[in-house]
Design an enzyme around this catalytic site. Structure first.
Site, mmCIF file in Angstrom:
data_model
loop_
_atom_site.group_PDB
_atom_site.id
_atom_site.type_symbol
_atom_site.label_atom_id
_atom_site.label_comp_id
_atom_site.label_asym_id
_atom_site.label_seq_id
_atom_site.Cartn_x
_atom_site.Cartn_y
_atom_site.Cartn_z
ATOM 1 N N ASP A 114 -0.018 5.024 0.811
ATOM 2 C CA ASP A 114 -0.186 5.995 1.897
ATOM 3 C C ASP A 114 -0.298 5.267 3.232
ATOM 4 O O ASP A 114 -1.184 4.449 3.432
ATOM 5 C CB ASP A 114 -1.423 6.851 1.658
ATOM 6 C CG ASP A 114 -1.423 7.518 0.277
ATOM 7 O OD1 ASP A 114 -0.374 7.501 -0.392
ATOM 8 O OD2 ASP A 114 -2.474 8.052 -0.116
ATOM 9 N N ASP A 155 0.864 -1.167 0.000
ATOM 10 C CA ASP A 155 0.000 0.000 0.000
ATOM 11 C C ASP A 155 0.912 1.232 0.000
ATOM 12 O O ASP A 155 2.048 1.174 0.473
ATOM 13 C CB ASP A 155 -0.901 -0.020 1.238
ATOM 14 C CG ASP A 155 -1.819 1.174 1.298
ATOM 15 O OD1 ASP A 155 -2.498 1.467 0.292
ATOM 16 O OD2 ASP A 155 -1.863 1.834 2.356
#
Length: 169
Positions: free
Chosen positions: A12, A10
């Site tokens: 952020d 991922d």
């Protein structure tokens, strides 16, 4: 023959600090240990693939071009430190999109749906059984589960320590 293992990451909250819809160069603040963690995964033979929901596009906060430019800047910044990102998949769709073209009630790419992972698995000949995802939200882990990929929830701190101690690389 089985495919290559992958580390799905991922963006952020895992690779960069989540400052709320990061999209400008000044928003690019790497998580501690991120370059070392990506190098560790590279050296262990994992393809590294970013999978990121980007509802800021759907919400009209920034353009899809700005999102791609920011992702490219992240990849380039890591490459300058010897950390290779092999692919980036981003989902700009959201149920509450201000622009109709990004409005989708349940887009197959939007985590927790596994679309970005399953496309990456098919396009890069990856082996989900030998792959994992690192995310900072339960939706990341659920997307991994739906794609047949083991998940690790990252709560912050040094990503390289996390990859060494929790993932076991």
């Amino acid at each position: 023959m089985t495919g290559t293992p992958a580390a799905f990451l991922d963006r952020d909250g895992v690779l960069i600090e989540d400052c709320g819809y990061p999209h400008r160069p000044e928003d690019l603040k790497l998580t501690p240990g991120v370059a070392a963690a990506v190098r560790r995964m590279n050296q262990a033979g994992y393809r590294t693939v970013i999978v990121t929901n980007q509802s800021g596009v759907a919400r009209g906060l920034f353009s899809e071009d700005r999102m791609h430019a920011f992702n490219a800047l992240l990849v380039e910044t890591l490459a300058e430190q010897g950390a290779v990102i092999d692919a980036v998949y981003a989902c700009p769709f959201h149920a509450d999109a201000v622009e109709a073209r990004y409005r989708h009630a349940d887009h197959p790419d939007r985590k927790p749906n596994p679309g970005m992972l399953t496309r990456a698995i098919a396009e890069h000949h990856l082996d989900p059984a030998r792959s994992f995802i690192i995310g900072d939200q339960p939706t990341d882990i659920e997307a991994g589960r739906r794609a047949g990929v083991k998940g690790f929830l990252f709560a912050g701190g040094d990503l390289d320590d996390f990859v060494r101690e929790t993932v076991g690389l």
